[in-house]
Write an enzyme that holds these catalytic residues in place. Structure first.
Site, short mmCIF file in Angstrom:
data_model
loop_
_atom_site.label_atom_id
_atom_site.label_comp_id
_atom_site.label_asym_id
_atom_site.label_seq_id
_atom_site.Cartn_x
_atom_site.Cartn_y
_atom_site.Cartn_z
N ASP A 200 -22.74 -23.54 4.95
CA ASP A 200 -22.09 -23.52 3.73
C ASP A 200 -21.23 -25.48 3.12
OD1 ASP A 200 -21.21 -23.16 1.68
OD2 ASP A 200 -19.59 -21.13 2.36
N HIS B 62 -17.52 -26.31 2.31
CA HIS B 62 -16.26 -25.61 1.62
C HIS B 62 -14.99 -27.06 1.71
CE1 HIS B 62 -13.38 -22.51 1.22
NE2 HIS B 62 -12.53 -23.52 1.41
N SER B 63 -13.89 -27.29 0.45
CA SER B 63 -13.69 -28.35 -0.10
C SER B 63 -12.33 -27.79 0.04
CB SER B 63 -14.14 -28.26 -1.47
OG SER B 63 -12.82 -30.03 -1.70
N THR C 99 -14.57 -23.06 -7.78
CA THR C 99 -15.69 -23.07 -8.03
C THR C 99 -16.15 -21.57 -8.77
OG1 THR C 99 -16.01 -24.50 -6.51
CG2 THR C 99 -18.20 -23.06 -7.29
N ARG D 185 1.10 -16.32 0.69
CA ARG D 185 1.31 -17.33 0.91
C ARG D 185 1.24 -18.50 -0.44
NH1 ARG D 185 -3.58 -19.82 4.10
NH2 ARG D 185 -2.63 -21.70 3.38
N SER E 276 -7.53 -20.02 7.66
CA SER E 276 -7.72 -19.59 6.14
C SER E 276 -8.86 -19.18 5.73
CB SER E 276 -6.65 -19.76 5.25
OG SER E 276 -7.73 -19.67 3.93
N LYS F 267 -13.49 -17.31 6.88
CA LYS F 267 -14.30 -16.45 6.11
C LYS F 267 -15.24 -17.42 5.57
CE LYS F 267 -10.66 -18.42 2.71
NZ LYS F 267 -9.80 -18.81 1.84
N LYS F 268 -15.45 -18.59 6.21
CA LYS F 268 -16.74 -19.63 6.48
C LYS F 268 -16.84 -18.39 7.45
CE LYS F 268 -16.41 -21.23 3.32
NZ LYS F 268 -17.42 -20.79 1.74
N1 URA Z 1 -8.31 -22.77 0.68
C1 URA Z 1 -8.32 -21.27 1.51
O1 URA Z 1 -9.16 -21.13 1.50
N2 URA Z 1 -6.67 -21.41 2.03
C2 URA Z 1 -6.05 -21.85 2.43
O2 URA Z 1 -5.17 -22.01 2.74
C3 URA Z 1 -6.42 -23.37 1.50
C4 URA Z 1 -6.77 -24.06 0.83
#
Ligand code: URA
Length: 444
Positions: A80, A82-83, A120, A168, A183, A187-188
């Protein structure tokens, strides 16, 4: 564990021991730690940071708060990207089908627009019928049949991050390297990946504009991935201008489709190709970067990546005809050309005012439950280095009404600097960060 004592300890710069941190976070999930206490703790982290051991604990607790996918039975690498978030960043829409076409599985879980940055999921939902809320079983079916699948973070994945992230985003506690790292990486790492590419934005439109902090963020996230056995690399990329020539959901989707069809703005294509190369690299695929680049460019030019996108759209319930005919995407009723008042060379197009204007025009969220107008934004934007004559269009504002168009025009005028040329701007990709360290980026 007494919540006030944990907050005070962090406020005063002390490390929190693993058992106490876990009790504090568990307490937040089950209601013993209240929202205002967690807000105060997060603000203390923004100022005092976390040491590497605390950050590791936080990542593990966040991953463990939910389910993790097990995709280890799939026969090809699962990668994957992620940006960290930017303006005009539609890379994922083109990259996921491209990387699938190059032989990877791409199990992509993305986010919605946040603050001045787009997301996205909103861009995908501009495609009529496209469903981003598949459950994990359906996600897996699409992944296996198409090679990529694109959904939002499900309730099962890292629920602690969902709660913390929502808090946040309304308490001024987003810009913190440990909090952003935990964060994103929680997830990743729950996606069951065999490789991960991170696009870390630097420049005025990024959450962490400063290059040194962006590099720190990149190093931190790469360290978290590598420590958990997932080959991870980060590219630090330019966010001192919008990426490409469009900002706003449906308009960005059109541009991403143009990229998949072998066209689109050169900067967008170059970044999509470099990220595809990085995905192949972390997966251990391909003989050299030049060979990887050639394959990526060929898949954009010969229509195969676009065909993969059509399969993805169909598999996720969208209208596949939009892929060949993007004019089927929703369009705003008001289109206003903004005209240059003086001639010269475009020295700057500040991304943040444009992202904020898209939100103000209804194309983003001020509250989590806001309904987004997917049609609004900017098209044919000027970019640094463009030569303009007085009266030339420097961008189209697409708006729901004349009032929205006025907001969009004012923001573009404020964002644009036309001068003599030669103003410095960031290289599209400035650095590559891997387990071996930071290197200046060289493209092929
Ligand atoms: N994207 C995220 O998923 N978490 C963050 O804290 C900032 C950007």
């Amino acid at each position: 564990m007494i919540p006030a004592q944990v907050i005070e300890a962090k406020r005063d710069g002390h490390a929190i021991d693993p058992g106490t941190l876990r009790a504090f976070l568990d307490g937040y999930l089950d209601g013993r730690v209240e929202e205002h206490q967690m807000s105060a703790f997060l603000m203390a982290v923004v100022f005092q940071g976390l040491d590497p051991r605390e950050l590791d604990d936080l990542v593990d607790i966040m991953i463990g708060s939910g389910a993790s996918l097990d995709l280890s039975d799939l026969d090809r690498p699962r990668v994957d990207k992620h940006s960290t978030g930017g303006v005009g960043d539609k890379v994922s829409l083109a990259l996921a089908p491209l990387a699938a076409e190059l032989g990877l599985y791409v199990p992509m879980m993305s986010g919605r627009g946040l603050g001045h940055t787009g997301g996205t999921l909103d861009k995908l939902e501009a495609i009529p019928g496209f469903r981003t809320d598949l459950d994990l079983a359906a996600f897996r079916r699409v992944l296996e049949s198409v090679g990529c699948a694109m959904i939002g973070q499900t309730a099962e994945i890292a629920p602690l991050d969902r709660r913390l992230y929502a808090l946040r985003s309304v308490t001024g506690t987003v810009p913190s390297i440990p909090l952003i790292s935990a964060s994103i990486m929680s997830k990743k790492l729950a996606e069951g990946l065999s490789g991960l590419v991170l696009d870390v934005k630097a420049g005025s439109g990024a959450f962490l504009p400063d290059e040194a902090r962006a590099l720190d963020l990149a190093r931190t996230m790469v360290g978290i991935g590598e420590a958990r056995g997932v080959p991870t690399e980060a590219l630090v990329t330019a966010m001192d201008r919008p990426l490409g020539r469009t900002v706003g959901n449906a308009l960005e989707t059109v541009e991403a489709l143009a990229c998949l069809a072998g066209g689109g703005p050169p900067e967008l294509r170059a970044l999509v190709v470099e990220e595809a190369v990085a995905m192949l690299r972390v997966a251990g695929q391909g003989a050299s970067d030049d060979a990887r680049r050639r394959r990526a460019r060929a898949a954009l030019d010969d229509g195969s990546a676009l065909a993969r996108m059509e399969r993805l759209v169909e598999a996720q319930g969208g209208d596949p005809r939009v892929v060949a005919s993007p004019d089927r995407l929703p369009r705003a009723p008001v289109v206003r050309h903004v005209r240059a008042q003086r001639g010269g060379v475009v020295d700057a197009v500040a991304p943040r005012p444009l992202g904020e204007a898209v939100v103000a025009m209804g194309g983003g969220r001020r509250r989590l439950d806001d309904v987004v107008d997917l049609r609004v934004g900017y098209r044919s934007l000027a970019a640094p280095g463009d030569v303009v004559e007085p009266g030339d269009s420097v961008g189209e504002v697409h708006a729901a009404d004349e009032a929205g168009a006025a907001v969009g025009e004012a923001a573009l005028r404020a964002a644009l600097v036309v001068g003599e040329g030669g103003a410095p701007h960031r290289p599209l990709v400035s650095h590559r960060v891997t387990a071996s360290g930071v290197e200046a980026f060289r493209t092929g």
